[in-house]
Scaffold this motif. Structure first.
Motif, PDB file in Angstrom:
ATOM      1  N   ARG A 269       0.829  -1.214   0.000  1.00 48.41           N
ATOM      2  CA  ARG A 269       0.000   0.000   0.000  1.00 48.41           C
ATOM      3  C   ARG A 269       0.858   1.255   0.000  1.00 48.41           C
ATOM      4  O   ARG A 269       0.662   2.150  -0.831  1.00 48.41           O
ATOM      5  CB  ARG A 269      -0.929   0.052   1.212  1.00 48.41           C
ATOM      6  CG  ARG A 269      -1.767   1.350   1.215  1.00 48.41           C
ATOM      7  CD  ARG A 269      -2.394   1.717   2.525  1.00 48.41           C
ATOM      8  NE  ARG A 269      -1.396   1.946   3.564  1.00 48.41           N
ATOM      9  CZ  ARG A 269      -1.691   2.058   4.832  1.00 48.41           C
ATOM     10  NH1 ARG A 269      -2.939   1.951   5.255  1.00 48.41           N
ATOM     11  NH2 ARG A 269      -0.742   2.268   5.726  1.00 48.41           N
ATOM     12  N   ASP A 270       1.803   1.332   0.916  1.00 50.11           N
ATOM     13  CA  ASP A 270       2.579   2.555   1.035  1.00 50.11           C
ATOM     14  C   ASP A 270       3.456   2.805  -0.195  1.00 50.11           C
ATOM     15  O   ASP A 270       3.716   3.951  -0.548  1.00 50.11           O
ATOM     16  CB  ASP A 270       3.407   2.528   2.315  1.00 50.11           C
ATOM     17  CG  ASP A 270       2.533   2.618   3.566  1.00 50.11           C
ATOM     18  OD1 ASP A 270       1.314   2.878   3.447  1.00 50.11           O
ATOM     19  OD2 ASP A 270       3.081   2.419   4.668  1.00 50.11           O
ATOM     20  N   THR A 271       3.894   1.739  -0.846  1.00 47.46           N
ATOM     21  CA  THR A 271       4.689   1.905  -2.065  1.00 47.46           C
ATOM     22  C   THR A 271       3.809   2.384  -3.212  1.00 47.46           C
ATOM     23  O   THR A 271       4.195   3.285  -3.970  1.00 47.46           O
ATOM     24  CB  THR A 271       5.415   0.597  -2.420  1.00 47.46           C
ATOM     25  OG1 THR A 271       6.193   0.180  -1.289  1.00 47.46           O
ATOM     26  CG2 THR A 271       6.336   0.788  -3.621  1.00 47.46           C
ATOM     27  N   LEU A 272       2.610   1.826  -3.344  1.00 44.31           N
ATOM     28  CA  LEU A 272       1.684   2.299  -4.377  1.00 44.31           C
ATOM     29  C   LEU A 272       1.247   3.734  -4.099  1.00 44.31           C
ATOM     30  O   LEU A 272       1.127   4.547  -5.029  1.00 44.31           O
ATOM     31  CB  LEU A 272       0.474   1.374  -4.477  1.00 44.31           C
ATOM     32  CG  LEU A 272       0.749  -0.027  -5.014  1.00 44.31           C
ATOM     33  CD1 LEU A 272      -0.496  -0.900  -4.900  1.00 44.31           C
ATOM     34  CD2 LEU A 272       1.260   0.015  -6.443  1.00 44.31           C
ATOM     35  N   VAL A 273       1.038   4.063  -2.837  1.00 44.44           N
ATOM     36  CA  VAL A 273       0.698   5.447  -2.483  1.00 44.44           C
ATOM     37  C   VAL A 273       1.872   6.362  -2.828  1.00 44.44           C
ATOM     38  O   VAL A 273       1.677   7.487  -3.294  1.00 44.44           O
ATOM     39  CB  VAL A 273       0.307   5.575  -0.991  1.00 44.44           C
ATOM     40  CG1 VAL A 273       0.233   7.033  -0.559  1.00 44.44           C
ATOM     41  CG2 VAL A 273      -1.025   4.878  -0.735  1.00 44.44           C
ATOM     42  N   HIS A 274       3.092   5.879  -2.628  1.00 46.57           N
ATOM     43  CA  HIS A 274       4.262   6.681  -2.997  1.00 46.57           C
ATOM     44  C   HIS A 274       4.283   6.943  -4.507  1.00 46.57           C
ATOM     45  O   HIS A 274       4.617   8.050  -4.930  1.00 46.57           O
ATOM     46  CB  HIS A 274       5.560   6.010  -2.554  1.00 46.57           C
ATOM     47  CG  HIS A 274       6.762   6.774  -2.961  1.00 46.57           C
ATOM     48  ND1 HIS A 274       7.104   7.986  -2.388  1.00 46.57           N
ATOM     49  CD2 HIS A 274       7.689   6.528  -3.913  1.00 46.57           C
ATOM     50  CE1 HIS A 274       8.205   8.447  -2.969  1.00 46.57           C
ATOM     51  NE2 HIS A 274       8.574   7.574  -3.903  1.00 46.57           N
ATOM     52  N   LEU A 275       3.933   5.940  -5.305  1.00 48.64           N
ATOM     53  CA  LEU A 275       3.857   6.155  -6.757  1.00 48.64           C
ATOM     54  C   LEU A 275       2.883   7.286  -7.071  1.00 48.64           C
ATOM     55  O   LEU A 275       3.199   8.201  -7.839  1.00 48.64           O
ATOM     56  CB  LEU A 275       3.416   4.881  -7.477  1.00 48.64           C
ATOM     57  CG  LEU A 275       4.436   3.770  -7.601  1.00 48.64           C
ATOM     58  CD1 LEU A 275       3.788   2.529  -8.200  1.00 48.64           C
ATOM     59  CD2 LEU A 275       5.610   4.212  -8.438  1.00 48.64           C
ATOM     60  N   TYR A 276       1.696   7.210  -6.485  1.00 48.25           N
ATOM     61  CA  TYR A 276       0.714   8.282  -6.667  1.00 48.25           C
ATOM     62  C   TYR A 276       1.251   9.609  -6.127  1.00 48.25           C
ATOM     63  O   TYR A 276       1.174  10.650  -6.791  1.00 48.25           O
ATOM     64  CB  TYR A 276      -0.612   7.936  -5.974  1.00 48.25           C
ATOM     65  CG  TYR A 276      -1.445   9.154  -5.706  1.00 48.25           C
ATOM     66  CD1 TYR A 276      -2.102   9.800  -6.758  1.00 48.25           C
ATOM     67  CD2 TYR A 276      -1.539   9.690  -4.431  1.00 48.25           C
ATOM     68  CE1 TYR A 276      -2.837  10.956  -6.520  1.00 48.25           C
ATOM     69  CE2 TYR A 276      -2.275  10.832  -4.192  1.00 48.25           C
ATOM     70  CZ  TYR A 276      -2.919  11.467  -5.236  1.00 48.25           C
ATOM     71  OH  TYR A 276      -3.636  12.609  -5.006  1.00 48.25           O
ATOM     72  N   GLY A 277       1.799   9.579  -4.923  1.00 50.46           N
ATOM     73  CA  GLY A 277       2.269  10.795  -4.274  1.00 50.46           C
ATOM     74  C   GLY A 277       3.369  11.493  -5.053  1.00 50.46           C
ATOM     75  O   GLY A 277       3.397  12.730  -5.138  1.00 50.46           O
TER      76      GLY A 277
ATOM     77  N   LEU B 264       5.139  14.350   1.286  1.00 53.17           N
ATOM     78  CA  LEU B 264       4.440  13.359   0.473  1.00 53.17           C
ATOM     79  C   LEU B 264       3.093  13.019   1.104  1.00 53.17           C
ATOM     80  O   LEU B 264       2.872  13.258   2.289  1.00 53.17           O
ATOM     81  CB  LEU B 264       5.264  12.073   0.375  1.00 53.17           C
ATOM     82  CG  LEU B 264       6.395  12.061  -0.632  1.00 53.17           C
ATOM     83  CD1 LEU B 264       7.274  10.832  -0.434  1.00 53.17           C
ATOM     84  CD2 LEU B 264       5.853  12.089  -2.052  1.00 53.17           C
ATOM     85  N   VAL B 265       2.252  12.426   0.312  1.00 53.46           N
ATOM     86  CA  VAL B 265       0.974  11.918   0.794  1.00 53.46           C
ATOM     87  C   VAL B 265       1.253  10.698   1.680  1.00 53.46           C
ATOM     88  O   VAL B 265       2.090   9.865   1.342  1.00 53.46           O
ATOM     89  CB  VAL B 265       0.095  11.515  -0.406  1.00 53.46           C
ATOM     90  CG1 VAL B 265      -1.215  10.928   0.045  1.00 53.46           C
ATOM     91  CG2 VAL B 265      -0.115  12.703  -1.335  1.00 53.46           C
ATOM     92  N   SER B 266       0.541  10.568   2.778  1.00 52.25           N
ATOM     93  CA  SER B 266       0.731   9.449   3.695  1.00 52.25           C
ATOM     94  C   SER B 266      -0.125   8.251   3.272  1.00 52.25           C
ATOM     95  O   SER B 266      -1.295   8.415   2.913  1.00 52.25           O
ATOM     96  CB  SER B 266       0.329   9.862   5.114  1.00 52.25           C
ATOM     97  OG  SER B 266       0.221   8.742   5.946  1.00 52.25           O
TER      98      SER B 266
END
Length: 170
Positions: A45-53, A70-72
């Motif tokens: 999750r956090d890696t995919l959120v990092h891609l988005y962020g 960055l977005v959390s």
């Protein structure tokens, strides 16, 4: 220098590879999706959120703003919420680069890092960075999927070339 044609292609590839990564991640349980596996951003999750962020941050910079963080991952309660935002941002960039002119690519962006350091570079460098950065982190997701016992998919560029060629022949 990067051309408009190459950037348009790279953002199509980015969407394709992100969709494949999302599809491979979709079978994870909520616990697996958020389990800390010790990667750069901990969980799938956090890696995919990092891609988005990262895509969001660079868009903010392109628009003349300098976000300070960055977005959390914690702001995304489940897989569906991450998928919606990442796909939305990927499609935004496809539209964005489709409207650029060669002159736009040379426009110098001025922005600050999260630490407040000032930077500037031409737009084409930021856009190229985005697609390269995403490939790196998709590779991390592949490793995490393997650790979780899920069969990952390939997001190699050659796979995209092959799929595009097959579609053109059909």
């Amino acid at each position: 220098m990067v051309t408009l044609e190459l950037l348009r292609f790279l953002f199509q590839f980015n969407l394709w590879a992100d969709l494949r990564t999302l599809d491979a991640s979709s079978s994870l349980t909520g616990e697996q999706f958020t389990r800390n596996l010790g990667s750069s951003f901990g969980s799938v999750r956090d890696t995919l959120v990092h891609l988005y962020g990262a895509e969001w941050v660079w868009n903010e910079r392109i628009q003349g703003r300098s976000p300070t963080a960055l977005v959390s991952g914690a702001t995304f309660p489940d897989f569906a919420s991450v998928r919606v935002k990442l796909e939305e941002m990927d499609r935004y960039y496809i539209d964005f680069v489709s409207r650029l002119t060669p002159e736009d690519l040379d426009r110098v962006m001025h922005y600050k890092s999260f630490a407040g350091d000032a930077f500037s570079n031409p737009l084409w460098q930021s856009l190229h960075q985005l697609t390269n950065h995403a490939s790196y982190h998709r590779g991390q997701v592949v490793t995490m999927l393997r650790q979780l016992g899920v069969k990952p998919v390939s997001t190699d560029l050659i796979g995209f070339y092959r799929e595009q060629a097959a579609a053109a022949r059909a």
